[in-house]
Enzyme design. Structure first.
Site, mmCIF file in Angstrom:
data_model
loop_
_atom_site.group_PDB
_atom_site.id
_atom_site.type_symbol
_atom_site.label_atom_id
_atom_site.label_comp_id
_atom_site.label_asym_id
_atom_site.label_seq_id
_atom_site.Cartn_x
_atom_site.Cartn_y
_atom_site.Cartn_z
ATOM 1 C CG ASP A 104 -1.971 1.016 1.225
ATOM 2 O OD1 ASP A 104 -1.990 1.877 0.264
ATOM 3 O OD2 ASP A 104 -2.513 1.488 2.333
ATOM 4 C CG ASP B 15 -7.714 3.811 -0.401
ATOM 5 O OD1 ASP B 15 -8.844 4.181 -0.102
ATOM 6 O OD2 ASP B 15 -6.912 3.541 0.692
ATOM 7 C CE LYS C 169 -9.099 2.488 3.550
ATOM 8 N NZ LYS C 169 -7.834 3.535 3.286
ATOM 9 N N GLY D 132 -9.869 -0.413 6.050
ATOM 10 C CA GLY D 132 -10.037 0.230 7.256
ATOM 11 C C GLY D 132 -9.481 1.541 7.467
#
Length: 368
Positions: A189, A239, A263, A291
């Site tokens: 990530d 993301d 998310k 998360g």
């Protein structure tokens, strides 16, 4: 259903250890906990995932409080709501501020499930009884520390390891992890730490058989990610770039990614998260639940969402004890051999522990 009262609490909790990413390190987590009460006296709970500093996106704890107090709570108080999906429509004239919207929308979903005497997972259309979970590991002081942490999590049964990377802490680190753990599900990530000019450097990650690299390029980009994905074997997961179903559609059509991290806070709530899930399922795009270092309330919403069918990759919803000495729900979220058992109680399935909440509360304010 009508919201007759909404209470905002400013909580401060301290994590067991600092959490470091490419954009910073912190250990104290200040956030908003929202409690909504309907005309029958039922309570629903939501949690803001915005940080104190706008390093993940433009929202912060203070901007969320402002949006909730001055716009979002007044828009819902004493308004007849038949289904939580209507909240999206009510908020449609308010631009962005997705984390603030998600905070109160999550409480409405919790209330809706409780009024219908069903678990939140069932209200969303989920069917899984257990969900598979992974772990997110921040940047460590040394590779040796990282390898030791991973070994511990492997022994605990976590199904996937997500390792934060940044320039100077990437290729060699992932190589050493893969050499020691040749068979684990492993991903990187980057939290937008790279640019398209780093393409040759990033392509070195292809040799490590990673599940994905998450958000390697700019947080608002889908065009350069498409160029990078065309050059890399490793699947790209988006993301920060994804805030809505429309963002998802554009990214998929451009070929910007092969995987989407959903998310709840980033996309504005459970209704939009479900729309993204359904679209990705139709398009053959895998999704997983990311998360934001949530307390038990936010974690419970993540558990419920992950019961939907297309969440086929382990998410970030680790157990409460991973981050907190004492969480604010009972029972706490527990991971057993890499799985969380989905609660069968009505609503979010976990009871907020008012005594513990009071201990962590800095201030509170009630709106009627």
């Amino acid at each position: 259903m009508k919201l007759k009262e909404v209470k905002l609490r400013h909580l401060k909790m301290t994590m067991k250890a600092p959490f470091a990413t490419s954009f910073g390190s912190f250990q104290d987590k200040e956030f908003i906990l929202l409690e909504a009460t309907d005309e029958l006296g039922n309570t629903g709970w939501g949690e803001s995932v915005a940080f104190e500093v706008p390093w993940y996106n433009e929202e912060t704890f203070k901007t969320n409080w402002h949006m909730l107090e001055d716009f979002l709570i007044p828009a819902l108080l004493n308004k007849e709501i038949t289904h939580p999906d209507e909240v999206n429509e009510i908020f449609s004239s308010i631009r962005k501020n997705n984390m603030a919207k998600s905070t109160i929308e999550g409480a409405v979903w919790d209330l809706y499930a409780k009024r219908n005497q069903i678990p939140l997972a069932k209200a969303l259309g989920g069917e899984k009884k257990k969900i598979e979970v992974g772990i997110s590991i921040g940047i460590q002081k040394s590779v040796e520390d990282l390898l030791q942490l991973i070994e511990g999590y492997v022994n605990e049964g976590y199904k996937r390891m997500k390792v934060k990377i940044k320039p100077g802490w990437d290729i060699d680190v992932m190589r050493q992890v893969r050499e020691k753990f040749p068979d684990i599900l492993l991903m990187a990530d980057a939290n937008s730490a790279y640019r398209l000019s780093d393409i040759q450097h990033l392509k070195q990650l292809d040799e490590f058989n990673l599940m994905m690299i998450e958000q390697p390029l700019a947080s608002d980009d889908i065009v350069d990610h498409a160029k990078l994905q065309a050059e890399m074997k490793t699947p790209i997961c988006l993301d920060e770039s994804i805030h809505s179903l429309e963002d998802t559609r554009k990214a998929v059509e451009l070929g910007s990614c092969k995987i989407i991290n959903i998310k709840i806070g980033r996309v504005g709530g459970l209704t939009e998260a479900k729309k993204i899930h359904d679209y990705c399922q139709e398009q053959g795009i895998a999704v997983w639940c990311g998360g934001m270092l949530e307390s038990g309330v936010g974690r419970a919403h993540n558990v419920a969402l992950t019961t939907l069918a297309n969440f086929i990759m382990p998410g970030d919803t680790a157990g409460s004890s991973r981050y907190w000495e004492k969480d604010i729900i009972t029972p706490e979220v527990v991971v057993e051999d890499g799985y969380i058992t989905v609660p069968e109680n009505d609503g979010i399935g976990y009871a907020p522990d008012l005594a513990v909440i009071e201990k962590y509360t800095i201030m509170e304010k009630t709106y009627q």
